[in-house]
Design a protein around this motif. Structure first.
Motif, mmCIF file in Angstrom:
data_model
loop_
_atom_site.group_PDB
_atom_site.id
_atom_site.type_symbol
_atom_site.label_atom_id
_atom_site.label_comp_id
_atom_site.label_asym_id
_atom_site.label_seq_id
_atom_site.Cartn_x
_atom_site.Cartn_y
_atom_site.Cartn_z
ATOM 1 N N GLN A 363 -13.009 -37.566 -103.509
ATOM 2 C CA GLN A 363 -14.241 -37.706 -102.225
ATOM 3 C C GLN A 363 -14.620 -39.098 -102.368
ATOM 4 O OE1 GLN A 363 -14.707 -34.978 -100.329
ATOM 5 N NE2 GLN A 363 -13.061 -34.251 -101.609
ATOM 6 N N PHE A 547 -10.273 -29.837 -105.516
ATOM 7 C CA PHE A 547 -10.225 -30.716 -104.411
ATOM 8 C C PHE A 547 -8.872 -31.428 -104.396
ATOM 9 C CE2 PHE A 547 -14.912 -30.421 -105.209
ATOM 10 C CZ PHE A 547 -15.482 -30.426 -103.990
ATOM 11 N N ASP A 550 -9.981 -36.007 -99.466
ATOM 12 C CA ASP A 550 -11.429 -36.173 -98.624
ATOM 13 C C ASP A 550 -11.799 -35.333 -97.673
ATOM 14 O OD1 ASP A 550 -13.777 -37.551 -97.724
ATOM 15 O OD2 ASP A 550 -12.980 -39.598 -98.138
ATOM 16 N N TRP A 551 -13.001 -34.977 -97.827
ATOM 17 C CA TRP A 551 -13.471 -33.912 -96.688
ATOM 18 C C TRP A 551 -14.375 -34.565 -95.698
ATOM 19 C CZ3 TRP A 551 -14.925 -28.216 -98.428
ATOM 20 C CH2 TRP A 551 -14.194 -27.785 -98.964
ATOM 21 N N LEU A 554 -14.459 -32.706 -92.141
ATOM 22 C CA LEU A 554 -15.092 -31.383 -92.322
ATOM 23 C C LEU A 554 -16.688 -31.542 -92.307
ATOM 24 C CD1 LEU A 554 -12.970 -29.495 -95.090
ATOM 25 C CD2 LEU A 554 -12.709 -29.516 -92.536
ATOM 26 N N TRP A 555 -17.217 -32.639 -92.803
ATOM 27 C CA TRP A 555 -18.571 -32.765 -92.638
ATOM 28 C C TRP A 555 -18.691 -32.989 -91.321
ATOM 29 C CZ3 TRP A 555 -21.316 -31.017 -96.359
ATOM 30 C CH2 TRP A 555 -21.092 -31.102 -97.771
ATOM 31 N N ARG A 577 -19.701 -23.361 -95.813
ATOM 32 C CA ARG A 577 -20.377 -24.236 -95.190
ATOM 33 C C ARG A 577 -21.414 -23.463 -94.172
ATOM 34 N NH1 ARG A 577 -20.125 -29.284 -92.410
ATOM 35 N NH2 ARG A 577 -22.135 -29.575 -91.576
ATOM 36 N N TYR A 675 -7.200 -29.019 -98.128
ATOM 37 C CA TYR A 675 -8.315 -29.696 -98.531
ATOM 38 C C TYR A 675 -8.765 -29.319 -99.862
ATOM 39 C CZ TYR A 675 -9.037 -31.570 -93.847
ATOM 40 O OH TYR A 675 -9.159 -32.269 -92.682
ATOM 41 N N SER A 676 -8.319 -28.195 -100.314
ATOM 42 C CA SER A 676 -8.752 -27.722 -101.827
ATOM 43 C C SER A 676 -7.670 -26.678 -101.954
ATOM 44 C CB SER A 676 -10.110 -27.297 -101.891
ATOM 45 O OG SER A 676 -10.275 -26.109 -100.956
#
Length: 764
Positions: A363, A547, A550-551, A554-555, A577, A675-676
């Motif tokens: 991240q 992880f 990078d997310w 998604l944010w 989320r 992503y994970s």
């Protein structure tokens, strides 16, 4: 001439013929009458239906024997009255079937799962409330999708959608709309979308580029390319994710335009506030009777939970204002904080340790910049580790917070993250069930009525009961805070006794094996994730999550989501989320309250399905977060992703047939694009059996020594000098497992021996 072919009458009164004049055998009419007589005695008659694709075979299906019914009616009531009564019964049956069909057609009823599965509905909200939930989420920018609003919601006007760019939609005049039609689209008036080709450029192709700040993942595109229900493969989905995400750095072998694979965009321009909503158009019905019925019952077609009254009108806050990223006054959206939540019970182990390491490795926490650099604080995500130090049903003492941090300092797996360098990105927080439940406005005044069955997940209830002698003292502590004495629910929880009369299983602190599974903490975590996301916003992750990238984008997607339960059309909330204080959250908590505060993902799936709110909690393909799941359940094994796991244990004990891949491919070869990764429990399996300690270098050597000493004591190995022996590579395991390779990769980053996955070196 007739007499030449006549035969004497048989005992049954019928004549039979043996052959025709041309010698062809004739069958006796008595045989036909015998069959009629036999079938008349039976209430059903078999008919044979050919089976398509199977020549010479047919399916035998019994149908009602009208001859038998007629024979019975004539026998009992005479030929005339019996026939008349039979005709009346047939007409009554036809009228009944037609009436039922007309009722279904009038209300345009969408039959829900409970009607077929036998499970009762969970719905407690009326249609008007469901409409308000949809309208609130859309107006707040939480539905950046062009997919339809479910028709049973019966919106009569298309809502304005600030998270969707303008798009021409064919407007059908009311008089031409189908009978009973309702609005299913939204009117986009948001910023323009520009889709990106985010890839590394020569000569800097050794590492992938960070995602563009403020970029957004278009979940509509991801669903089109990755949805299992449309027969999309995980392998193909991961290729799309890594190619468009720039993770194929320097290794792009695809040629040609790939516009249809681009799923990441940035918003340009601003929201057009001058757009007016479409005028309300009346919803046509089939006839005046249907219109009257619809107006008399606004909830027609909804299945209410049995023996429960409709909820009172839903109370929602003012809608939020959607701001594109580039219009924000700062680098972070105050309404969309980047918080990762994780729940852990008991002492720290290598499982949350690796989750935190993977967070730092992937991240954009800006640790490659000096603390005084202005860019070091550019909208960094934070990781909130919620710790319940003892058993899930234990009573916290007044010094619980102090004791928790003392335990973290002395725990070699946790102490590295208390280093001042990580103070702004990793935060340990104390979990208190009473405090958290009281912090949810929707249930704070009512949840105590369920304190005896508070631990409920999927209908599995661990009974929580108090001794009568202590009920009075427990009630006096209901309003206690975290630093005070135990609350009523927590005191009750400490007195828990299961239905078997034993509470041994409730004393587990973590899962040490498959036979000693801390089920109570799992049940508590099912509820905790919804509380945390609703109270604070952000993303909840199960502690068995790593992880992988990078997310950022998604944010950028401001809608709520979980992911698919493998082959089933249900949620898995191992990744969840939700937006802080959202209308969806209000719906879920009020619904859960009337359904025993059950937050099992299967039950939550019913909540949203019964209320037609599934699109508001998007069910993403498990390729994004759980890429091995379908393979472990024997799906898509003809084209598996890399690596190929036939069971989740392969992550910890990689089969020798594929044991060369982990060391040869490394982190970059592990489900690249996802992503994970969710490894599904295995709390008792070490990531690195031959080096089962935190290997973070000289800066954290004391913790390593303590962990190795504890390991020696557990193995009855004495080392009076407490000095780790010299190691040789020949002592290491020959074929390294995937779990080992990931752990050692993350640790090398902290030691300063390699950069993170984006080529950034940790700056101390």
């Amino acid at each position: 001439m007739a007499g030449l072919f006549s035969v004497p009458p048989r005992a049954n009164g019928f004549r039979e013929k043996s052959r025709s004049p041309n010698g062809i055998p004739l069958f006796s009419s008595s045989a036909i009458h015998e069959k009629r007589s036999r079938y008349a005695a039976s209430w059903t008659v078999p008919i044979h239906i050919p089976i398509p694709g199977v020549p010479g075979r047919s399916l035998r299906v019994p149908v009602p024997n009208l001859a038998a019914v007629h024979h019975m009616s004539v026998t009992h009531f005479g030929r005339r009255r019996g026939t008349l009564m039979l005709l009346v019964a047939c007409v009554a049956a036809v009228v009944t079937v037609f009436s039922l069909a007309q009722r279904v057609r009038t209300s345009r009823k969408q039959w829900s799962a409970p009607l077929f599965t036998g499970e009762p509905s969970t719905l407690v909200f009326e249609r008007e409330d469901l409409q308000q939930v949809w309208q609130w989420e859309i107006a707040s920018g939480h539905y950046p999708s062009s997919r339809e609003v479910p028709r049973p919601i019966r919106l009569t006007a298309a809502p304005l959608n600030p998270a969707l760019p303008p798009k021409k939609v064919a407007k059908i005049p009311s008089r031409y709309r189908p009978p009973g039609a309702s609005v299913t689209h939204t009117v986009g008036h948001g910023a323009k979308r520009v889709y990106l080709d985010n890839q590394s450029r020569p000569p800097h192709v050794e590492y992938p580029p960070r995602p563009v700040p403020g970029s957004v993942a278009d979940m509509d595109v991801i669903m089109d390319l990755c949805d299992f229900s449309t027969e999309k493969y995980v392998r193909d989905c991961l290729e799309v994710l890594r190619l468009s995400g720039g993770l194929d750095n320097g290794k792009r072998v695809r040629r040609g335009k790939f516009d249809e694979w681009r799923y990441i965009f940035v918003e340009e321009g601003e929201v057009n506030t001058n757009v007016q909503p479409e005028p309300v158009e009346p919803v046509h019905t089939y006839n005046n009777l249907a219109q009257a019925s619809s107006s008399a019952d606004p909830n027609a077609g909804l299945q209410r939970k049995p023996k429960v009254e409709w909820e009172s009108a839903i109370r929602l806050p003012a809608t939020l204002v959607h701001h594109p990223y580039h219009t924000l006054p700062s680098t972070c959206d105050p309404e969309n904080q980047r918080l990762f939540h994780m729940f852990w019970t008991g002492p720290f182990t290598d499982k949350p340790y690796l989750a935190l390491l993977s967070f730092l490795f992937t991240q954009n926490v800006r640790l490659h910049l000096h603390e005084e650099d202005p860019d070091a604080v550019v909208c960094r995500p934070q990781f909130w580790m919620w710790v319940n130090p003892g058993p899930a049903a234990a009573v916290p003492n007044p010094n619980a917070r102090h004791d928790m941090f003392e335990q973290l300092k002395s725990n070699p797996w946790a102490s590295p993250f208390l280093h001042p360098r990580f103070k702004d990105v990793i935060m340990f927080k104390m979990w208190n069930t009473t405090e958290q439940l009281d912090g949810v406005p929707e249930i704070k005044d009512e949840w105590r009525a369920l304190k005896d069955t508070l631990f409920n997940s999927g209908g599995h209830i661990v009974s929580v009961r108090q001794d009568d002698s202590e009920s009075e003292s427990s009630e006096s502590s209901e309003s206690s805070t975290l630093s005070g004495s135990a609350s009523a629910a927590e005191t009750a929880a400490s007195k828990v006794k299961s239905s078997t009369g034993e509470n041994d299983a409730l004393k587990f602190v973590g899962s040490k094996s498959a036979d000693s599974y801390d089920r109570l903490s799992v049940i508590l975590s099912d509820m905790a994730r919804f509380i945390l996301c609703h109270r604070f916003g952000g993303v909840y992750l199960d502690a068995d999550t790593i992880f992988l990238r990078d997310w950022e984008e998604l944010w950028g997607w401001k809608g709520a989501f979980a992911y698919r339960w493998s082959r089933l059309e249900n949620y898995n909330t191992a990744v969840l989320r939700m937006n802080k204080g959202s209308a969806l959250g209000t719906f879920l908590f009020r619904t859960a309250l009337k359904n025993g505060l059950d937050f099992h993902p299967m039950t939550v799936s019913k909540y949203t399905k019964d209320a037609y709110l599934e699109p508001l909690l998007l069910r993403l393909p498990d390729a994004l977060f759980d890429s091995a799941w379908l393979n472990t359940e024997n799906y898509q094994r003809d084209r598996p992703p890399q690596p190929y796991f036939t069971q989740f244990g392969d992550f910890f004990d990689t089969p020798s047939s594929s044991g060369a891949a982990p060391a040869a491919l490394g982190f970059e070869g592990f489900f690249r694009g996802a992503y994970s990764y969710h490894f599904h429990n295995f709390w008792w399996k070490p990531f690195d059996a031959s080096r089962n300690w935190p290997d973070l270098g000289s800066r954290f050597i004391e913790g390593e020594r303590q962990a190795r000493l504890n390991l020696n004591l557990a193995n009855n190995v004495t080392n009076p000098e407490h000095i780790p022996p010299e190691e040789h590579v020949a002592d290491d395991k020959r074929d390294l497992d995937w779990a080992t390779v990931l752990k050692r990769t993350f640790e090398a980053y902290i030691r300063g021996e390699r950069p993170n996955m984006y080529g950034e070196w940790l700056e101390w």
